[in-house]
Design an enzyme around this catalytic site. Structure first.
Site, short mmCIF file in Angstrom:
data_model
loop_
_atom_site.label_atom_id
_atom_site.label_comp_id
_atom_site.label_asym_id
_atom_site.label_seq_id
_atom_site.Cartn_x
_atom_site.Cartn_y
_atom_site.Cartn_z
N CYS A 10 -7.37 -1.07 1.44
CA CYS A 10 -6.33 -1.58 2.32
C CYS A 10 -6.94 -1.86 3.69
O CYS A 10 -7.58 -1.00 4.28
CB CYS A 10 -5.20 -0.55 2.44
N CYS B 106 0.48 3.08 3.52
CA CYS B 106 0.89 2.55 4.83
C CYS B 106 1.87 1.40 4.79
O CYS B 106 2.31 0.92 5.83
CB CYS B 106 -0.36 2.14 5.63
N CYS C 194 -8.27 -5.07 -10.01
CA CYS C 194 -7.89 -3.96 -10.90
C CYS C 194 -7.43 -2.81 -10.02
O CYS C 194 -8.24 -2.14 -9.38
CB CYS C 194 -9.11 -3.59 -11.75
N CYS D 114 -5.11 0.61 6.56
CA CYS D 114 -5.31 2.07 6.64
C CYS D 114 -6.61 2.53 6.00
O CYS D 114 -6.91 3.72 6.05
CB CYS D 114 -4.12 2.81 6.04
N CYS E 116 0.85 -1.19 0.00
CA CYS E 116 0.00 0.00 0.00
C CYS E 116 0.89 1.24 0.00
O CYS E 116 1.78 1.37 0.84
CB CYS E 116 -0.90 -0.02 1.24
FE FE Z 1 -2.70 0.96 3.61
#
Ligand code: FE
Length: 172
Positions: free
Chosen positions: A138, A92, A161, A141, A89
């Site tokens: 995610c 984070c 995607c 976060c 991510c």
């Molecule tokens: Fe994240």
């Protein structure tokens, strides 16, 4: 005849067992067995205000991650990345996808057929723009990553995607 049939059945069973053992999604849910022990734990949640996110993210990443925007297709820097490693991510550092599950979808966005571990992401219904889609976020976060569709390749048939700017690549 019996002497021929029995070995044939045994061979078939053995081949089937081998095929199951080499499945790209093992029972631990990590398609590549990358060691994720040094990465952030999903349970260590990250929570920031919009102002705090805006201060640390580039504008184009903020628009996608924190405002559910979508980058222009065929513009993302990770679309044609074919190196081996982990996509985390961009907000984070939570590990999200492995290069082992990346495939060429032709859509203009980086596409994967499975997350690196099921609990690294959250999926929820998205009814914006008059469409019913499944949003992918995610799990650590809460940032928007992209959407998942059911027109992907085997073995899952799924197409995650993703927006390039929502991901950061770490070579392994
Ligand atoms: Fe994240």
């Amino acid at each position: 005849m019996r002497h021929f049939v029995t070995p044939a059945i045994l061979l078939l069973c053995t081949l089937t067992a081998c095929a199951q053992q080499s499945s790209p999604i093992p029972t631990d849910g990590n398609p590549t067995h990358y060691d994720l022990s040094t990465y952030p734990k999903v349970r260590d949640k990250i929570s920031k205000t919009n102002a705090e996110w805006r201060a640390i993210l580039p504008p184009e990443a903020y628009d996608v991650l924190r405002a559910a925007g979508t980058e222009e297709p065929f513009t993302g820097p990770l679309l044609n990345n074919h190196e081996q490693g982990i996509y985390v991510c961009a907000a984070c550092g939570n590990p999200l996808f492995s290069s082992a599950t990346k495939f060429e979808s032709g859509t203009g966005w980086p596409s994967f057929w499975a997350p690196i571990e099921p609990d690294r992401i959250i999926q929820r219904t998205d009814n914006t723009f008059g469409m019913e889609r499944t949003e992918v976020l995610c799990a650590r976060c809460g940032s928007h990553l992209g959407h998942v569709f059911d027109d992907g390749p085997k073995p899952t048939g799924l197409r995650y995607c993703m927006n390039s700017v929502a991901l950061r690549f770490e070579r392994k």
